[in-house]
Structures are given as C-alpha cells and as structure tokens.
Design a protein around this motif. Structure first.
Motif, PDB file in Angstrom:
ATOM      1  N   LYS A  60       0.822  -1.196   0.000  1.00  0.00           N
ATOM      2  CA  LYS A  60       0.000   0.000   0.000  1.00  0.00           C
ATOM      3  C   LYS A  60       0.866   1.260   0.000  1.00  0.00           C
ATOM      4  N   ARG A  61       1.945   1.213   0.890  1.00  0.00           N
ATOM      5  CA  ARG A  61       2.844   2.382   0.972  1.00  0.00           C
ATOM      6  C   ARG A  61       3.608   2.587  -0.331  1.00  0.00           C
ATOM      7  N   LYS A  63       2.639   1.706  -3.296  1.00  0.00           N
ATOM      8  CA  LYS A  63       1.730   2.244  -4.294  1.00  0.00           C
ATOM      9  C   LYS A  63       1.567   3.750  -4.119  1.00  0.00           C
ATOM     10  N   GLN A  64       1.416   4.157  -2.833  1.00  0.00           N
ATOM     11  CA  GLN A  64       1.276   5.590  -2.571  1.00  0.00           C
ATOM     12  C   GLN A  64       2.538   6.362  -2.999  1.00  0.00           C
ATOM     13  N   ASP A  65       3.721   5.782  -2.627  1.00  0.00           N
ATOM     14  CA  ASP A  65       4.986   6.440  -2.992  1.00  0.00           C
ATOM     15  C   ASP A  65       5.162   6.500  -4.501  1.00  0.00           C
ATOM     16  N   LEU A  66       4.785   5.405  -5.174  1.00  0.00           N
ATOM     17  CA  LEU A  66       4.920   5.408  -6.627  1.00  0.00           C
ATOM     18  C   LEU A  66       4.013   6.464  -7.258  1.00  0.00           C
ATOM     19  N   LYS A  67       2.791   6.569  -6.692  1.00  0.00           N
ATOM     20  CA  LYS A  67       1.875   7.582  -7.201  1.00  0.00           C
ATOM     21  C   LYS A  67       2.463   8.987  -6.996  1.00  0.00           C
ATOM     22  N   SER A  68       3.013   9.239  -5.770  1.00  0.00           N
ATOM     23  CA  SER A  68       3.582  10.562  -5.495  1.00  0.00           C
ATOM     24  C   SER A  68       4.817  10.825  -6.367  1.00  0.00           C
ATOM     25  N   HIS A  70       5.414   9.497  -9.260  1.00  0.00           N
ATOM     26  CA  HIS A  70       4.970   9.687 -10.625  1.00  0.00           C
ATOM     27  C   HIS A  70       4.456  11.110 -10.834  1.00  0.00           C
ATOM     28  N   SER A  71       3.683  11.565  -9.860  1.00  0.00           N
ATOM     29  CA  SER A  71       3.174  12.932  -9.979  1.00  0.00           C
ATOM     30  C   SER A  71       4.327  13.953  -9.902  1.00  0.00           C
TER      31      SER A  71
END
Length: 562
Positions: A60-61, A63-68, A70-71
């Motif tokens: 979960k973490r 995924k969140q880090d990858l999303k951040s 990526h942004s």
C-alpha cells in the motif's frame, strides 16, 4: 531354583517399577512435545499473519509512494520543459545581445584604434615639444649660468621609525608616514601638517625629480650629457646635497657594504654616479685619437674645515691622509698645492684609487644613519688634451688665459710617460720637456664629483663629543655654501668663498667656471620633514643663481696628436 525364581521375580518387579517410571516420563515428555508443537503452530500462524499484514502495508505504501513519485516526475518534467524553454529564450536573447555587443565592440575598437593613433600622435608631439622645451630650458640655463638642480626622493627604510626617541605610538606612526612625493618628473609635492592645523601642500620645481622607484640607471641617464660637455671644453661639477641618511653616498657611489668599500661588479646596476661617470668618460675618450688625452685623479676630503689628501703616500708607498691647504692663484682660481694627482688609464684604475681614498674617509654611526659620512668627499677627474699649435691661436678668448696655458705647455707631460702610478705633485721637477712648445698646447678640463656630508639636527642624531664637533663643522660649511650661493644670486661685490675650506675648494665650480649640477637627496618620511624642507629650499635658491654663461675652452679636434 525356587530361590532363584524368587530373586528373578524380585528383579522383575523392580524392572517393572522402573519401566512404569520411564513410561510415565515418556508420557509427560510426549505431552510437552505436543504442547511445543501446538505453540510453534500458533507462532507460525501469528508470523504468517504479521508477514501478510506487513506485506499489505508495504504494498500500500509503495503504491502511494509510486503515485507521489509519478506525480512529482510529471511536475518535474513539466518544470524542466518550462525552464528549458525559458533558458532557450534567454540564450537566444543573449546571442542577440552578444551580436549587438560585438558590433558595438567593433565600433569601439575602431574608435579606440583611432584614439590610440591620435594619442600616439599627441604623445609624440608632446615628447617633441617636451624635448624642445628641455633644450630651450637647458640653453636658457647655460646662457644664464644657472645651476641645474635634480631632486631624488629615496624610499622609506627600516631606520625611518622613531628608534632612539621616547615618543608615543601615534607619533611614531606619524614619523614613518610618507609626506614627500614626486608629483611628476619636475615637481616635488610635500604635505606639511602640524597638530591642530590643516594640512598644506607645497610644491617645488626642479630640472628633474626622481621618485623612490627610479633606478641608478635613470639617474645617470640625465647626468651623462654633462660628461659630453666635459670633452667639449667645459668644466663640470656634480655634487650631492641633503641631510644625513638621505641617500647621497648611495647616489654618488652606490651601495657601500659594511667593512667592504669596494665597488661590487656583480651589482653593476646599483653603481652610483662616480663609477658610471668614470666609465662614460673613458668610453668617450676611447672614441678620440689615441694619445690626445690623459686623465688624472685626486681624492680629498674636507673634515672639520681641514682639507686632507686621501691619495698621498708615505715613504713606504702606503696611502694615508695628509693635510693640505687651499690657496687662490693670481688668476683668481682655487688651487691645492702639493695635492696628489694619480694618472689613470681606465675606469678600473680610477675606482681602485677612489676605493683606497674611501677607506680613509671618516664615518661615524648616529641615531639617524649607521654609517654617516663625517666629511665632504671631492673626487676630481682632470682631463688634459694635447692640441696642435697651428690652430691654437683662435682657441682662447683673452690673452691672459693664453699666456697661462703657454706657461703650462712649457711644463712637462704627465708622468704617465714614465710611470703610470706616479703622481703629478712632482710634475714641476719632471725632466721630460716638450720639444716643440710652439706646436703643442695643453688644455685642461675638470670633472669634480662631490659627496657632501649630510646636514643633521643634533637632537635627532644624538651625537656627542667628537661627533658633535664634526656636526658643527659640517653644518657651518654647508651654511657657508648657502651663503656663497646667496651672494652670487644677489650679485654682491664680495662673495665669501673663504668662510669655509669647502667653498674655497669649490670656488671655481660654484662661481661659474663649470657646469654645476646639484643632486638634492631628501627623505620622504614625516620624521625628516624639517630637514627635507631645508634641502628643497636650498635647491630652490640654487636654481635662481645666475652666474653668467659658462666659458668654454674651445679647441679643435687635432688631426695629428703627439
């Protein structure tokens, strides 16, 4: 057998008891093992559940880090694109600016080139006008008989502080402050300041001013033209004037090492006026017909108002100072009877004799200067020219001079014809006579190189006893020299040459029979302001002296010199 059976049964019973005991232990161990297996199973279940939870949290973490990330990467790429576009625009603007600047630079270069050419033309015109002005000024000086005055400002030296004086630190700092400057090559600027008063700048004009960075070569370059006048028939005198420690001996002789007065060959660039002038004179003589010139040297010092011959020798050939006297001849010229004149053939012989004389010169340490000269040094270079009598009738302006030279011509050639090291003090008894007096004449010109002792303030120098007496005689003789120049400047009927042996000895040079150059030497520090102002005042008064045009002993260059 029955007994044996009983024993065996007893043993069997004991073994059954042990077996039962062991079985009980095995049962308990089995229970413990089962319990351990159960605990281990629970622990494994717990670990698997924890691992599963951790994995879920990590995923979960992540995924969140990858999303951040990526942004952030998207924002960074957008920002980079924006910045790259901005930089590109800037680069284009800079390139355009550089092109404009290059065009402007080219225009400026063209203008600068034009200005350089104009400046060069103006500079050349200025130098030509300056040379013309100097030539006209020199002509005016010669016509008036004015004394040429050059001023040299020495650099600040370690002994310029207030050593030996009980003064405050502020005043000691003021002592080492530089107050005398060379504003240009003809002007000295002095900053005069007193406590409680505003600073006043005073300027003094001279024929040439040397700053503290100019070398001995530059100083001699302005002196050399006078040496040409020496062979053209003029007497020449060069004297150094200034307070003690102002650099007179350095200017005239060069650096004098303690305990070694010889002229160092390896420091030829540091040589002073006396050795350089000698080399130049012999160089000029070498361009003349051989045998038409000979050179004699004498070295005297004026110590405590007494004249000492520093080249006189005793019966064993040792040099020692002998007291001489100065007299006035019938022609009104000053002369030192029995003065030793050594004949020299090159500059090395001359410097050797001068060095011998310098070893006898009186020096004494003071608070101002560790090797203060306590006497006036006068080095005289006499050049005798032999000319034919056919053209001699037009050489002289008055009959009296012609008669005197005829009388000299009937005397002897210098003893160089017999011995290069003999002295001319015995020339009157020399047996070598001129065979044809009517056809051979002698013309003498004289170069006097004078290193005056420095004027000094007794309170500053700290001298006592014999040195105090020496200071008194030095200051009195320099005052007498100033009085003589003042009398000549005011065109008085009587000029007090005989008030001092120094002025009596230099009567011919100071009185107008020679081209006179005074080399003022001053110290730039605040500590010596009073003495520097006195020296500059002396030089200013000396420039105003008009002695009339210096007489030239005109003579043709002989075609056949004997």
């Amino acid at each position: 057998k029955e007994e044996r059976i009983v024993v065996l049964e007893t043993e069997n019973a004991a073994l059954h008891l042990k077996l039962a005991e062991y079985q009980g232990l095995a049962g308990r161990s089995t229970k413990e093992v089962l319990q351990l297996y159960a605990a281990h199973g629970q622990q494994m279940k717990l670990q698997s559940s924890v691992v599963t939870q951790l994995q879920g949290a990590i995923k979960k973490r992540l995924k969140q880090d990858l999303k951040s990330l990526h942004s952030f990467a998207l924002e960074l790429s957008k920002d980079f694109q924006r910045q790259s576009k901005a930089c590109l625009y800037r680069i284009l603007a800079a390139v355009q600016g550089i092109q404009l600047q290059n065009e402007a630079m080219q225009m400026f270069q063209i203008k600068a080139f034009d200005l350089e050419q104009s400046l060069q033309e103006v500079t050349e015109r200025y130098e030509k006008e300056k040379q013309k002005r100097k030539a006209l000024h020199n002509t005016l000086v010669e016509l008036r008989g004015n004394i040429r005055v050059h001023c040299r400002i020495r650099p600040l030296l370690p002994f310029d502080d207030a050593a030996g004086h009980a003064v405050s630190q502020d005043r000691q700092r003021n002592f080492s402050e530089k107050v005398a400057y060379a504003a240009d090559d003809e002007t000295v600027l002095v900053k005069c300041s007193r406590p409680g008063h505003a600073s006043v700048n005073k300027t003094f004009q001279f024929e040439r001013v040397y700053n503290d960075l100019e070398s001995q070569d530059v100083v001699f370059a302005d002196v050399a033209p006078l040496l040409t006048s020496l062979l053209d028939g003029y007497n020449v005198c060069i004297m150094a004037y200034g307070q003690t420690g102002s650099g007179k001996t350095y200017t005239m002789l060069g650096p004098q090492l303690e305990g070694n007065l010889a002229f160092p060959v390896e420091e030829e660039s540091e040589l002073g006026i006396i050795p350089r002038a000698t080399q130049e004179v012999f160089r000029l003589i070498s361009e003349k017909p051989p045998g038409s010139y000979w050179v004699e040297v004498s070295v005297v010092e004026v110590y405590n108002n007494e004249i000492f011959d520093l080249l006189a020798k005793d019966n064993y050939g040792r040099v020692f100072g002998v007291k001489r006297d100065v007299v006035t001849t019938r022609e009104g010229k000053s002369d030192v009877p029995l003065l030793t004149h050594e004949t020299v053939e090159n500059a090395s012989e001359f410097l050797y004799l001068v060095n011998k004389g310098l070893q006898l010169r009186v020096t004494h340490p003071t608070l101002v200067h560790a090797h203060s000269s306590r006497s006036h040094l006068v080095v005289t270079l006499t050049i005798t020219t032999v000319v034919s009598g056919d053209n001699f009738g037009t050489l002289w302006e008055d009959e009296q001079t012609s008669q005197r030279l005829n009388k000299e011509a009937s005397c002897t050639f210098p003893q160089k014809m017999r011995d290069n090291k003999s002295t001319s003090s015995s020339r009157a008894s020399s047996p070598v006579q001129l065979e044809a007096t009517e056809k051979m004449k002698q013309v003498k010109t004289r170069l006097q190189l004078v290193d005056l002792a420095g004027s000094e303030c007794v309170g500053m120098s700290g001298v006592t006893g014999a040195a105090l007496r020496e200071t008194s005689f030095i200051n009195r003789s320099l005052s007498a020299l100033a009085d003589v120049l003042g009398a000549i400047a005011e065109q008085r009927a009587h000029v007090p040459y005989r008030n001092s042996k120094l002025t009596h000895l230099l009567q011919d040079s100071v009185g107008g029979d020679a081209k006179l150059l005074v080399m003022l030497c001053i110290s730039p520090g605040q500590k010596y302001l009073t003495e520097s102002m006195q020296s500059l005042g002396f030089g200013t008064r000396a420039r105003q002296v008009q002695r009339g045009q210096v007489k030239k002993k005109n003579f043709p260059v002989p075609s056949k010199a004997k």
